[in-house]
Write a protein that holds these residues in place. Sequence first.
Motif, PDB file in Angstrom:
ATOM      1  N   LEU A 282       0.574  -1.755   0.016  1.00  0.00           N
ATOM      2  CA  LEU A 282       0.501   0.154  -0.075  1.00  0.00           C
ATOM      3  C   LEU A 282       0.519   0.861   0.219  1.00  0.00           C
ATOM      4  CD1 LEU A 282      -2.436  -1.197   2.783  1.00  0.00           C
ATOM      5  CD2 LEU A 282      -2.573  -1.034   0.221  1.00  0.00           C
ATOM      6  N   TYR A 283       1.286   1.011   0.559  1.00  0.00           N
ATOM      7  CA  TYR A 283       2.736   2.031   0.565  1.00  0.00           C
ATOM      8  C   TYR A 283       3.425   2.484  -1.089  1.00  0.00           C
ATOM      9  CZ  TYR A 283       6.866   4.678   1.978  1.00  0.00           C
ATOM     10  OH  TYR A 283       7.987   6.313   1.903  1.00  0.00           O
ATOM     11  N   ASN A 284       3.989   1.489  -1.733  1.00  0.00           N
ATOM     12  CA  ASN A 284       4.250   1.117  -2.841  1.00  0.00           C
ATOM     13  C   ASN A 284       3.482   2.126  -3.681  1.00  0.00           C
ATOM     14  OD1 ASN A 284       6.596  -0.025  -1.982  1.00  0.00           O
ATOM     15  ND2 ASN A 284       6.070  -1.657  -2.865  1.00  0.00           N
ATOM     16  N   ARG A 285       1.706   2.221  -3.096  1.00  0.00           N
ATOM     17  CA  ARG A 285       0.935   2.882  -3.681  1.00  0.00           C
ATOM     18  C   ARG A 285       0.685   3.772  -3.791  1.00  0.00           C
ATOM     19  NH1 ARG A 285       2.008  -2.195  -4.549  1.00  0.00           N
ATOM     20  NH2 ARG A 285       1.177  -2.818  -6.501  1.00  0.00           N
ATOM     21  N   LYS A 286       1.582   4.906  -2.554  1.00  0.00           N
ATOM     22  CA  LYS A 286       1.076   5.962  -1.691  1.00  0.00           C
ATOM     23  C   LYS A 286       0.093   6.003  -0.876  1.00  0.00           C
ATOM     24  CE  LYS A 286       3.903   8.696  -5.212  1.00  0.00           C
ATOM     25  NZ  LYS A 286       4.596   7.431  -5.981  1.00  0.00           N
ATOM     26  N   ILE A 287      -0.453   5.011  -0.076  1.00  0.00           N
ATOM     27  CA  ILE A 287      -1.660   4.832  -0.196  1.00  0.00           C
ATOM     28  C   ILE A 287      -0.675   4.725   1.669  1.00  0.00           C
ATOM     29  CG2 ILE A 287      -3.573   3.375   0.782  1.00  0.00           C
ATOM     30  CD1 ILE A 287      -3.247   2.703  -1.881  1.00  0.00           C
ATOM     31  N   THR A 288      -1.467   6.093   2.479  1.00  0.00           N
ATOM     32  CA  THR A 288      -0.651   5.597   4.142  1.00  0.00           C
ATOM     33  C   THR A 288      -1.497   6.061   5.449  1.00  0.00           C
ATOM     34  OG1 THR A 288       0.060   7.598   3.329  1.00  0.00           O
ATOM     35  CG2 THR A 288       1.354   6.405   3.100  1.00  0.00           C
TER      36      THR A 288
ATOM     37  N   ASP B 168      -9.456   2.148   3.248  1.00  0.00           N
ATOM     38  CA  ASP B 168     -10.293   2.096   3.069  1.00  0.00           C
ATOM     39  C   ASP B 168     -10.502   1.594   2.101  1.00  0.00           C
ATOM     40  OD1 ASP B 168     -10.659   1.457   5.855  1.00  0.00           O
ATOM     41  OD2 ASP B 168     -11.454   3.011   6.262  1.00  0.00           O
ATOM     42  N   HIS B 169     -10.638   3.060   1.266  1.00  0.00           N
ATOM     43  CA  HIS B 169     -10.777   2.954  -0.568  1.00  0.00           C
ATOM     44  C   HIS B 169     -10.561   2.165  -1.378  1.00  0.00           C
ATOM     45  CE1 HIS B 169     -13.615   6.820   0.374  1.00  0.00           C
ATOM     46  NE2 HIS B 169     -12.503   7.686   0.699  1.00  0.00           N
ATOM     47  N   PHE B 170      -8.714   1.822  -1.199  1.00  0.00           N
ATOM     48  CA  PHE B 170      -8.442   0.853  -1.438  1.00  0.00           C
ATOM     49  C   PHE B 170      -9.156  -0.384  -1.482  1.00  0.00           C
ATOM     50  CE2 PHE B 170      -4.818  -1.262  -4.013  1.00  0.00           C
ATOM     51  CZ  PHE B 170      -4.414  -0.271  -5.187  1.00  0.00           C
ATOM     52  N   LEU B 171      -8.895  -0.769  -0.613  1.00  0.00           N
ATOM     53  CA  LEU B 171      -9.154  -2.034  -0.016  1.00  0.00           C
ATOM     54  C   LEU B 171     -10.927  -2.449  -0.158  1.00  0.00           C
ATOM     55  CD1 LEU B 171      -6.862  -3.002   2.741  1.00  0.00           C
ATOM     56  CD2 LEU B 171      -5.873  -3.510   0.148  1.00  0.00           C
ATOM     57  N   LEU B 172     -11.628  -1.307  -0.332  1.00  0.00           N
ATOM     58  CA  LEU B 172     -12.937  -1.895   0.414  1.00  0.00           C
ATOM     59  C   LEU B 172     -13.657  -0.909  -1.050  1.00  0.00           C
ATOM     60  CD1 LEU B 172     -13.297  -2.585   4.166  1.00  0.00           C
ATOM     61  CD2 LEU B 172     -13.945  -4.062   1.873  1.00  0.00           C
ATOM     62  N   PRO B 173     -13.376  -1.356  -2.491  1.00  0.00           N
ATOM     63  CA  PRO B 173     -14.167   0.129  -2.703  1.00  0.00           C
ATOM     64  C   PRO B 173     -15.336   0.135  -2.730  1.00  0.00           C
ATOM     65  CG  PRO B 173     -12.745  -1.387  -4.079  1.00  0.00           C
ATOM     66  CD  PRO B 173     -12.662  -1.226  -2.503  1.00  0.00           C
TER      67      PRO B 173
ATOM     68  N   PRO C  46      -4.913   3.968 -16.211  1.00  0.00           N
ATOM     69  CA  PRO C  46      -4.458   3.466 -14.837  1.00  0.00           C
ATOM     70  C   PRO C  46      -5.845   2.264 -13.916  1.00  0.00           C
ATOM     71  CG  PRO C  46      -4.033   5.757 -14.981  1.00  0.00           C
ATOM     72  CD  PRO C  46      -5.462   4.956 -17.078  1.00  0.00           C
ATOM     73  N   ILE C  47      -5.536   1.891 -13.264  1.00  0.00           N
ATOM     74  CA  ILE C  47      -6.959   0.775 -12.232  1.00  0.00           C
ATOM     75  C   ILE C  47      -6.784   2.030 -10.782  1.00  0.00           C
ATOM     76  CG2 ILE C  47      -8.020  -0.895 -11.777  1.00  0.00           C
ATOM     77  CD1 ILE C  47      -7.312  -0.605 -14.755  1.00  0.00           C
ATOM     78  N   ILE C  48      -6.971   2.839 -11.058  1.00  0.00           N
ATOM     79  CA  ILE C  48      -6.441   3.153  -9.870  1.00  0.00           C
ATOM     80  C   ILE C  48      -8.441   4.515 -10.315  1.00  0.00           C
ATOM     81  CG2 ILE C  48      -4.463   3.528  -9.640  1.00  0.00           C
ATOM     82  CD1 ILE C  48      -4.586   6.337 -10.677  1.00  0.00           C
ATOM     83  N   SER C  49      -8.414   5.184  -8.318  1.00  0.00           N
ATOM     84  CA  SER C  49     -10.094   5.960  -8.244  1.00  0.00           C
ATOM     85  C   SER C  49     -11.019   5.018  -8.909  1.00  0.00           C
ATOM     86  CB  SER C  49      -9.031   7.339  -8.709  1.00  0.00           C
ATOM     87  OG  SER C  49     -10.272   8.167  -9.132  1.00  0.00           O
ATOM     88  N   GLU C  50     -11.573   6.251  -9.947  1.00  0.00           N
ATOM     89  CA  GLU C  50     -12.809   5.545 -10.086  1.00  0.00           C
ATOM     90  C   GLU C  50     -12.887   4.664 -11.164  1.00  0.00           C
ATOM     91  OE1 GLU C  50     -16.321   8.623 -11.006  1.00  0.00           O
ATOM     92  OE2 GLU C  50     -14.463   9.159 -12.191  1.00  0.00           O
ATOM     93  N   ASN C  51     -11.392   4.346 -12.128  1.00  0.00           N
ATOM     94  CA  ASN C  51     -11.434   2.848 -12.853  1.00  0.00           C
ATOM     95  C   ASN C  51     -11.235   1.863 -11.910  1.00  0.00           C
ATOM     96  OD1 ASN C  51     -11.270   4.615 -15.332  1.00  0.00           O
ATOM     97  ND2 ASN C  51      -8.965   4.605 -15.416  1.00  0.00           N
ATOM     98  N   ARG C  52     -10.765   1.716 -10.558  1.00  0.00           N
ATOM     99  CA  ARG C  52     -10.796   0.878 -10.001  1.00  0.00           C
ATOM    100  C   ARG C  52     -11.884   0.604  -9.965  1.00  0.00           C
ATOM    101  NH1 ARG C  52      -7.935  -2.686  -6.729  1.00  0.00           N
ATOM    102  NH2 ARG C  52      -8.277  -2.769  -4.107  1.00  0.00           N
TER     103      ARG C  52
ATOM    104  N   LYS D 227     -13.413  -8.751   4.350  1.00  0.00           N
ATOM    105  CA  LYS D 227     -15.054  -7.974   3.746  1.00  0.00           C
ATOM    106  C   LYS D 227     -14.827  -7.853   2.175  1.00  0.00           C
ATOM    107  CE  LYS D 227     -17.650  -4.418   4.695  1.00  0.00           C
ATOM    108  NZ  LYS D 227     -18.002  -2.865   5.153  1.00  0.00           N
ATOM    109  N   ALA D 228     -13.703  -7.517   2.694  1.00  0.00           N
ATOM    110  CA  ALA D 228     -13.372  -7.125   1.004  1.00  0.00           C
ATOM    111  C   ALA D 228     -13.358  -8.009  -0.212  1.00  0.00           C
ATOM    112  CB  ALA D 228     -11.619  -6.621   0.689  1.00  0.00           C
ATOM    113  N   ASP D 229     -12.714  -9.156   0.385  1.00  0.00           N
ATOM    114  CA  ASP D 229     -13.652 -10.309  -0.752  1.00  0.00           C
ATOM    115  C   ASP D 229     -14.932 -10.984  -1.270  1.00  0.00           C
ATOM    116  OD1 ASP D 229     -10.251 -11.054  -0.898  1.00  0.00           O
ATOM    117  OD2 ASP D 229     -10.576 -12.486   1.321  1.00  0.00           O
ATOM    118  N   GLU D 230     -16.055 -10.378  -0.817  1.00  0.00           N
ATOM    119  CA  GLU D 230     -17.464 -10.216  -0.938  1.00  0.00           C
ATOM    120  C   GLU D 230     -16.945  -9.927  -3.016  1.00  0.00           C
ATOM    121  OE1 GLU D 230     -19.665 -11.496   0.332  1.00  0.00           O
ATOM    122  OE2 GLU D 230     -18.216 -11.960   2.097  1.00  0.00           O
TER     123      GLU D 230
END
Length: 609
Positions: free
Chosen positions: A39-45, A51-56, A263-269, A307-310
């Motif tokens: 997550l740190y490598n993806r600038k998520i700190t 929460d946004h990244f793991l539970l979109p 890029p598969i980030i933000s809304e695209n993710r 929960k993320a695996d739902e």
Amino acid sequence: MLNLIVSTKTQKTWKVLPKVPKKILDRFPELNPTLVQLLYNRKITTQKGVDHFLLPDFGQDLYDPLLLPDIKKVIREIFKFIKEKKKIVVFGDYDVDGVTASVVLSETLKRLGAKVSVYIPDRIKEGYGLNEKVIKGLEKNGTDLIITVDLGVTDFKEIELANKIGMKIIVTDHHHCRKKLPKALAIINPKRKDSKYPFKELTGVGIAFKLSQALIRAASDSKFASKLKAKKPLNIPKVDISQGREKWFLDLVALGTVCDCAPIISENRVFVKYGLKVLEKTQRLGLRELMNLAGIRVEDKVRKISKADELRSSLSTYTLGFQIGPRLNAAGRMDHANSAYYLLNIKREDKVRPLARKLNILNVNRQDLVNKIIGEAKAKLGLTKKAKRIPKILIAYDENWPSGICGLVAGKIMEEYSRPVLIFEKRGNILTGSARSIPTFHITKALEKLSNLLLEFGGHSQAAGMDIRQKNFEEFKKKITKIANKKIKPQDLKEVLKIEKEVEEKSLNIELFDDVARLEPFGEGNPEPKFLIKNVEIVNLRRVGRAENHLKMEIKKNSRYFKAIGFNMVEKCASLRIGKRIDLVFNLICDEWNGARGLELRMVDFVVR
């Protein structure tokens, strides 16, 4: 950083990313430290970012579509054209992004009661974007409004012609904008300089979806419609259309997003994460049949750890980008993209299989042709094993290289030699080409500097298309080579293998695989993590696969043994022997057999110690 040569063709640089600071690790004591590193490598700190990244969340993590430039005006105008029963044409590009965008927007307009049809140009005969001949033809057929998807932001002359003959054009596009914009009725593009939209990397189908979402909400929610600030009463269509129905478009949105290498980030993710789940249950017969032909099996049950695996899907971005997407793209490259459009719309079981098989055959032919042209292009470019010096930018053309294939050829050569590549088809005195570039060389900005030599051009930072007269080609080649020589540094030409973390054998287990899987879907902007383990001993190795082109290994470090597999790596691994020690870069994969799950390492690269 470790430098090594892994083949006679290219030199790769291994770069292990910096370790996550202890204060960040301490912030998330409940998470696996390796997951925190990723997550740190993806600038998520931050907790919110995690929460946004793991539970979109589809309901919470999408931006208000009304933030897109000109979209309020577009909604008002579309409702007006529907009310007046005017003829609307959705004009789409011939790639997967354009075709899926055409389906999404045209189906939305039909549900709203519009008189709408779709026009996708012939790649060979008509080329990319709007063209004057087609505009005149559509005008004769009584078209009142053209809405472009995935194109139009650089079509100045064509839009000026439409204005002169009294036809309106709304542009929806995501490509790089020039300093000036064409004088269309409206232009929806998050990359506009005046755009306040928070996310700039939407694709053509992503924008079509946002517009469709806004149209549906405006037609079904009076509170939302009031935000349009119409001076006159809105001509809201009186149709039975409920919010939420647009979610069934997400299989197409995910497909177009991945195939356009966004890029598969933000809304695209969010789009891709939910789109993969929709694809599992897709109502589109054409997609079902393509998956069947590609041997894609949709599993009913996916192991759920948290929960993320739902939202975890048995399908992946590989399914979209390498199995379904190429078959749809083959239509526009080898025949006409209408075949792909029809397949995504088809409602009859007896019609779907022959059309899907046609695309499957076109894709096989496309693969053979790409391989043939790659060989020819390399020969023209002097890319032999004896080549001592390779130019910083590679440019070639031939009369027998179809323009629909040129981008694929350029991409393959770019990946192998880590430098910009331009490949052209010569037809008469016009050369039509595609460019693929490295991250440090913005190819579209380079083309913009040479616009006086080009008939047409457009694209993104690492991919572009262009037309040029043959008489201008040598001057163009000379000048873009000069730009590349000045801009590209020697280190830019070395392929960098980014390694997320160096790991020890004790941390490698199936639980780590499950944690890494929480980062799915992988793709541009969120690559599948690569790990490094040093000084492992080869205990066993053998060739596997029908053509014996894959390598199966057993390795050990200290008292831990692991399975490893190298797909299409037999030639590269010719020097390996039992008993040798290597440093190995790998991805994690899960080996499932008879209900049992085990960890396996998928080889990416190695160096013999």
